[in-house]
Design a protein around this motif. Structure first.
Motif, PDB file in Angstrom:
ATOM      1  N   GLY A 134       0.845  -1.193   0.000  1.00  0.00           N
ATOM      2  CA  GLY A 134       0.000   0.000   0.000  1.00  0.00           C
ATOM      3  C   GLY A 134       0.879   1.240   0.000  1.00  0.00           C
ATOM      4  O   GLY A 134       1.440   1.621   1.026  1.00  0.00           O
TER       5      GLY A 134
ATOM      6  N   GLU B  35       1.447  -1.887  -4.912  1.00  0.00           N
ATOM      7  CA  GLU B  35       0.326  -0.940  -5.014  1.00  0.00           C
ATOM      8  C   GLU B  35      -0.634  -1.430  -6.095  1.00  0.00           C
ATOM      9  O   GLU B  35      -0.220  -2.073  -7.048  1.00  0.00           O
TER      10      GLU B  35
ATOM     11  N   ASP C  16      -0.649  -2.409   4.662  1.00  0.00           N
ATOM     12  CA  ASP C  16      -1.550  -1.256   4.790  1.00  0.00           C
ATOM     13  C   ASP C  16      -2.323  -1.080   3.488  1.00  0.00           C
ATOM     14  O   ASP C  16      -2.633   0.026   3.073  1.00  0.00           O
TER      15      ASP C  16
HETATM   16  C1  LIG Z   1      -4.231   2.969   3.582  1.00  0.00           C
HETATM   17  S1  LIG Z   1      -3.728   3.413   1.994  1.00  0.00           S
HETATM   18  C2  LIG Z   1      -1.990   3.114   2.070  1.00  0.00           C
HETATM   19  C3  LIG Z   1      -1.300   4.149   2.868  1.00  0.00           C
HETATM   20  C4  LIG Z   1       0.210   4.092   2.887  1.00  0.00           C
HETATM   21  N1  LIG Z   1       0.733   2.836   3.378  1.00  0.00           N
HETATM   22  C5  LIG Z   1       0.742   5.230   3.719  1.00  0.00           C
HETATM   23  O1  LIG Z   1       1.565   4.964   4.596  1.00  0.00           O
HETATM   24  O2  LIG Z   1       0.355   6.371   3.503  1.00  0.00           O
HETATM   25  C6  LIG Z   1      -4.343   2.065   1.053  1.00  0.00           C
HETATM   26  C7  LIG Z   1      -4.544   2.348  -0.412  1.00  0.00           C
HETATM   27  O3  LIG Z   1      -5.364   3.478  -0.579  1.00  0.00           O
HETATM   28  C8  LIG Z   1      -5.088   4.070  -1.850  1.00  0.00           C
HETATM   29  N2  LIG Z   1      -4.770   5.482  -1.641  1.00  0.00           N
HETATM   30  C9  LIG Z   1      -4.320   6.033  -0.524  1.00  0.00           C
HETATM   31  N3  LIG Z   1      -4.192   7.374  -0.648  1.00  0.00           N
HETATM   32  C10 LIG Z   1      -4.559   7.666  -1.896  1.00  0.00           C
HETATM   33  C11 LIG Z   1      -4.641   8.868  -2.624  1.00  0.00           C
HETATM   34  N4  LIG Z   1      -4.333  10.053  -2.066  1.00  0.00           N
HETATM   35  N5  LIG Z   1      -5.045   8.795  -3.899  1.00  0.00           N
HETATM   36  C12 LIG Z   1      -5.365   7.611  -4.452  1.00  0.00           C
HETATM   37  N6  LIG Z   1      -5.317   6.408  -3.801  1.00  0.00           N
HETATM   38  C13 LIG Z   1      -4.918   6.453  -2.531  1.00  0.00           C
HETATM   39  C14 LIG Z   1      -3.882   3.335  -2.427  1.00  0.00           C
HETATM   40  O4  LIG Z   1      -4.309   2.377  -3.381  1.00  0.00           O
HETATM   41  C15 LIG Z   1      -3.299   2.678  -1.197  1.00  0.00           C
HETATM   42  O5  LIG Z   1      -2.571   1.521  -1.489  1.00  0.00           O
END
Ligand SMILES: C[S@@+](CC[C@H](N)C(=O)[O-])C[C@H]1O[C@@H](n2cnc3c(N)ncnc32)[C@H](O)[C@@H]1O
Length: 232
Positions: A76, A100, A152
């Motif tokens: 993630g 991702e 995540d």
């Molecule tokens: C919980 S988020 C992952 C966060 C990441 N590990 C971090 O530390 O910020 C899970 C998923 O949400 C999606 N995602 C998170 N933020 C995003 C954004 N600003 N725009 C598009 N997709 C997003 C992505 O596909 C990501 O893998």
């Protein structure tokens, strides 16, 4: 219908061991910034919205600096990827791979890190005996073994959330490994916490478990040299 856990909470008032403790977020922020300063780095992270919160950033920093994993799987993309990249550049951790599912988000984060961001669209796969919408784990693995994994992603589901991670828990699991599962306060992730326990026991792993609670909750599973991660 109420779950057994909800019944117990209702009648005893005992909070779940996974309940968040938002008041601790500024404490983890202070600890994170203090430890970051010790390695000469500044906090230019954005722990907002769905991104890693400060307790997750703190855990990643401490695992990186104190335990020095040789091969990291960051599941993630986002702030976690940026922090692993910083730790790699500073020489604390070895190879990093970010996994991702969203191509445009993956490209955006890839432009900010110096390691590979592997984008694999989500597909329905059987993992842990049930169908789940998850990444292309064989491509992520590609003969590699990861001694630190942070799960995540993908976006959470109501039940058995992120259970695709079970694909990485087989007899190729290194003897020394740490797995951090974010968002463990959510019922869907708690299903996966239970499934991870079951799998590690089936594998005969000698593991310890820790929980870190702030704006979000992280569950930490660790074996061998990574056991200190449960007390960070
Ligand atoms: C919980 S988020 C992952 C966060 C990441 N590990 C971090 O530390 O910020 C899970 C998923 O949400 C999606 N995602 C998170 N933020 C995003 C954004 N600003 N725009 C598009 N997709 C997003 C992505 O596909 C990501 O893998």
């Amino acid at each position: 219908m109420m779950t057994l856990r909800e019944h117990i909470r209702r009648f005893t008032g005992t909070p779940s061991p996974f309940a968040t403790e938002p008041a601790l977020e500024p404490i983890y922020r202070a600890l994170f910034q203090r430890e970051l300063a010790k390695i000469g780095e500044v906090d230019d992270f954005f722990p907002v919205g769905g991104a890693a919160n400060y307790s997750l950033l703190y855990l990643i920093l401490q695992v990186g600096v104190q335990l020095r994993p040789r091969s990291v799987l960051d599941i993630g993309a986002g702030q976690s990827s940026r922090l692993w990249s910083m730790l790699h550049r500073a020489g604390y951790v070895g190879d990093v791979l970010t996994l991702e599912s969203d191509a445009s988000w993956g490209a955006r984060i890839a432009a900010q890190v110096d390691h590979e961001v592997l984008v694999t669209p989500l597909a329905s796969t059987r993992a842990g005996g049930r169908a789940s919408l998850t990444y292309d784990w064989p491509r992520a693995r590609a003969g590699r073994r990861f001694d630190a994994m942070v799960c995540d992603g993908p976006n959470g589901t109501r039940r058995h959330s992120r259970s695709g991670i079970l694909a990485m828990l087989d007899d190729t699991l290194p003897d020394d490994v740490v797995l951090i599962l974010d968002d463990a306060e959510r019922p869907g992730e708690q299903d996966t916490v239970t499934a991870i326990h079951k799998r590690l026991q089936q594998l005969g792993a000698d593991y310890g478990v820790g929980v870190t609670r702030a704006a979000k909750t992280q569950a930490i599973f660790a074996t061998g040299a990574y056991r200190p991660a449960i007390y960070l």
